[in-house]
Design an enzyme around this catalytic site. Structure first.
Site, PDB file in Angstrom:
ATOM      1  N   SER A   9       0.849  -1.203   0.000  1.00  0.00           N
ATOM      2  CA  SER A   9       0.000   0.000   0.000  1.00  0.00           C
ATOM      3  C   SER A   9       0.878   1.244   0.000  1.00  0.00           C
ATOM      4  O   SER A   9       1.633   1.487   0.959  1.00  0.00           O
ATOM      5  CB  SER A   9      -0.887   0.008   1.243  1.00  0.00           C
ATOM      6  N   HIS A  34      -1.235  -1.107  -4.166  1.00  0.00           N
ATOM      7  CA  HIS A  34      -2.547  -0.808  -3.580  1.00  0.00           C
ATOM      8  C   HIS A  34      -2.606   0.705  -3.352  1.00  0.00           C
ATOM      9  O   HIS A  34      -1.732   1.282  -2.689  1.00  0.00           O
ATOM     10  CB  HIS A  34      -2.651  -1.582  -2.266  1.00  0.00           C
ATOM     11  N   ASP A  36      -4.746   3.774  -1.917  1.00  0.00           N
ATOM     12  CA  ASP A  36      -5.837   4.098  -0.993  1.00  0.00           C
ATOM     13  C   ASP A  36      -6.382   5.488  -1.285  1.00  0.00           C
ATOM     14  O   ASP A  36      -5.737   6.496  -0.979  1.00  0.00           O
ATOM     15  CB  ASP A  36      -5.322   4.039   0.452  1.00  0.00           C
ATOM     16  N   MET A  38      -9.036   8.246  -0.355  1.00  0.00           N
ATOM     17  CA  MET A  38      -9.905   8.628   0.780  1.00  0.00           C
ATOM     18  C   MET A  38     -10.433  10.030   0.547  1.00  0.00           C
ATOM     19  O   MET A  38      -9.699  10.892   0.048  1.00  0.00           O
ATOM     20  CB  MET A  38      -9.119   8.606   2.085  1.00  0.00           C
ATOM     21  N   HIS A  76      -8.342   1.191  -3.875  1.00  0.00           N
ATOM     22  CA  HIS A  76      -9.235   0.978  -2.735  1.00  0.00           C
ATOM     23  C   HIS A  76      -9.951   2.291  -2.456  1.00  0.00           C
ATOM     24  O   HIS A  76      -9.360   3.230  -1.918  1.00  0.00           O
ATOM     25  CB  HIS A  76      -8.396   0.504  -1.536  1.00  0.00           C
ATOM     26  N   MET A  78     -12.111   4.475  -0.581  1.00  0.00           N
ATOM     27  CA  MET A  78     -12.771   4.766   0.697  1.00  0.00           C
ATOM     28  C   MET A  78     -13.478   6.108   0.551  1.00  0.00           C
ATOM     29  O   MET A  78     -13.044   7.135   1.098  1.00  0.00           O
ATOM     30  CB  MET A  78     -11.730   4.761   1.820  1.00  0.00           C
ATOM     31  N   MET A 147     -11.705  -6.012   5.538  1.00  0.00           N
ATOM     32  CA  MET A 147     -10.833  -5.063   6.249  1.00  0.00           C
ATOM     33  C   MET A 147     -10.442  -5.647   7.601  1.00  0.00           C
ATOM     34  O   MET A 147     -11.286  -6.150   8.345  1.00  0.00           O
ATOM     35  CB  MET A 147     -11.545  -3.722   6.466  1.00  0.00           C
ATOM     36  N   ASP A 181      -6.629  -6.325   4.465  1.00  0.00           N
ATOM     37  CA  ASP A 181      -5.991  -5.006   4.423  1.00  0.00           C
ATOM     38  C   ASP A 181      -6.022  -4.391   5.811  1.00  0.00           C
ATOM     39  O   ASP A 181      -7.095  -4.155   6.372  1.00  0.00           O
ATOM     40  CB  ASP A 181      -6.763  -4.124   3.421  1.00  0.00           C
TER      41      ASP A 181
HETATM   42  C1  DX5 Z   1      -6.244   1.683   5.665  1.00  0.00           C
HETATM   43  C2  DX5 Z   1      -5.827   1.342   4.272  1.00  0.00           C
HETATM   44  C3  DX5 Z   1      -4.693   0.412   4.163  1.00  0.00           C
HETATM   45  C4  DX5 Z   1      -3.410   0.867   4.798  1.00  0.00           C
HETATM   46  C5  DX5 Z   1      -2.777  -0.350   5.408  1.00  0.00           C
HETATM   47  O1  DX5 Z   1      -7.458   2.294   5.634  1.00  0.00           O
HETATM   48  O2  DX5 Z   1      -6.907   0.768   3.548  1.00  0.00           O
HETATM   49  O3  DX5 Z   1      -4.461  -0.003   2.825  1.00  0.00           O
HETATM   50  O4  DX5 Z   1      -2.488   1.457   3.922  1.00  0.00           O
HETATM   51  O5  DX5 Z   1      -1.659   0.033   6.107  1.00  0.00           O
HETATM   52  P1  DX5 Z   1      -0.902  -0.939   7.113  1.00  0.00           P
HETATM   53  O6  DX5 Z   1      -0.456  -2.126   6.290  1.00  0.00           O
HETATM   54  O7  DX5 Z   1       0.210  -0.102   7.599  1.00  0.00           O
HETATM   55  O8  DX5 Z   1      -1.878  -1.321   8.164  1.00  0.00           O
HETATM   56 ZN    ZN Z   2      -6.447  -0.085   1.596  1.00  0.00          ZN
END
Ligand code: DX5
Ligand code: ZN
Length: 238
Positions: A9, A34, A36, A38, A76, A78, A147, A181
Site C-alpha cells: 500500500s 494498492h 488508498d 480517501m 481501494h 474509501m 478489512m 488489508d
Molecule cells: C487503511 C488502508 C490500508 C493501509 C494499510 O485504511 O486501507 O491499505 O495502507 O496500512 P498498514 O499495512 O500499515 O496497516
Molecule cells: Zn487499503
C-alpha cells in the site's frame, strides 16, 4: 486455486517520490500496488485521487508478462459516493476498483458500472459489517476485501477477530480472490493465510522495513505454504 498476490500500500510510501516507490515495489516482485483513495467523508482522512493515479500511470505504464497485465493498480476507494469516481479512475489508469459495501445502495448496479468501464470490480467490508452481505455478490466480483482495521489510516493493529469472515468466504468460494488489508506483516500473515486470504495488502510493514523485498517474499511464501497445507488436509465428508 487462487494465486498469492502481494500488494504493497503506497499510503506508507514517500509521497514526494511516488512513481519511484511504485517502480521499486514492482522490481521487488510485488504483484500489485494498492492505492488508498480517501475523501474525508467515508473515512476521516484525505489522501490521493484520480489525478495522482493518472500521474502514476504515466510514470508506471502497463506492461505484459506471460499473457498477464503487469503494473496492476489496485484502487481501494474509501469514498462516500463510489459511483461518482468510476469513470475518472478508469480514465486515470486504475485496474481494479474496490468500493465499500457500506457506501452504496445498489452494489450490483455498481459492479456492472465498474465492469462497463473496463475495470475489475471488488467489494470491501468494514470490521463492523457482516460477511454475509458479500455472499449474493461474490459470483459477480473479481475480489472481496475483508478489512482487518477500521479504514482510514496506515499502521493500525491487525484485528485477528476478522478471520472467521475470511474462513467463511473461503469455504463458500474456493476460487475467489480474498484480500485482507490493515496491520498485515510478518507477525500477522500466518493467521490471515491460514484463514484463506490470498491477496495481501501491506503498507507500513513493507515500506518501513530495512529490506522490503524480504518482507514481500515472506508474505508470499507464507500464503503459498498455507495453500499447500490446506490442499493436503483431508476434506470432511459432509
Ligand atoms: C487503511 C488502508 C490500508 C493501509 C494499510 O485504511 O486501507 O491499505 O495502507 O496500512 P498498514 O499495512 O500499515 O496497516
Ligand atoms: Zn487499503
Amino acid at each position: 486455486m487462487v494465486k498469492p498476490i502481494i500488494a504493497p500500500s503506497i499510503l506508507s510510501a514517500d509521497f514526494s517520490n511516488l512513481g519511484c516507490e511504485c517502480h521499486k515495489m514492482f522490481k521487488l516482485r510485488a504483484d500489485w500496488v494498492h492505492i488508498d483513495v480517501m475523501d474525508g467523508h467515508f473515512v476521516p482522512n484525505l489522501t490521493m485521487g484520480p489525478p495522482i493515479i493518472s500521474s502514476l500511470r504515466k510514470a508506471v505504464p502497463r506492461g505484459e508478462k506471460d499473457g498477464q497485465a503487469t503494473h496492476f493498480f489496485d484502487c481501494h476507494m474509501m469514498v462516500a459516493n463510489p459511483e461518482q469516481w468510476v469513470p475518472e479512475v478508469a480514465e486515470a489508469g486504475g485496474d481494479q476498483y474496490t468500493f465499500h459495501y457500506e457506501a452504496t445502495k445498489d452494489p450490483v448496479k455498481l459492479v456492472e458500472l465498474i465492469k462497463s468501464h473496463g475495470l475489475k470490480a471488488a467489494c470491501a467490508i468494514k470490521p463492523g459489517t457482516s460477511v454475509e452481505v458479500l455472499y449474493p455478490l461474490a459470483e459477480k466480483l473479481d475480489m472481496a476485501l475483508v478489512m482487518t482495521v477500521e479504514p482510514g489510516f496506515g499502521g493500525q493493529k491487525f484485528m485477528a477477530d476478522m478471520m472467521p469472515k475470511v474462513e467463511a468466504l473461503r469455504a463458500k468460494f474456493p476460487n475467489l480472490d480474498i484480500q485482507v488489508d490493515g496491520g498485515l506483516g510478518k507477525e500477522t500473515i500466518g493467521v490471515a493465510a491460514d484463514a484463506g486470504a490470498n491477496v495481501i495488502v501491506a503498507g507500513s510493514s513493507v515500506f518501513g522495513a530495512k529490506d522490503p523485498g524480504e518482507v514481500i517474499r515472506y508474505l508470499r511464501d507464507t500464503v503459498e505454504n498455507a495453500q499447500r497445507k490446506a490442499k493436503a488436509k483431508p476434506k470432511p465428508n459432509l
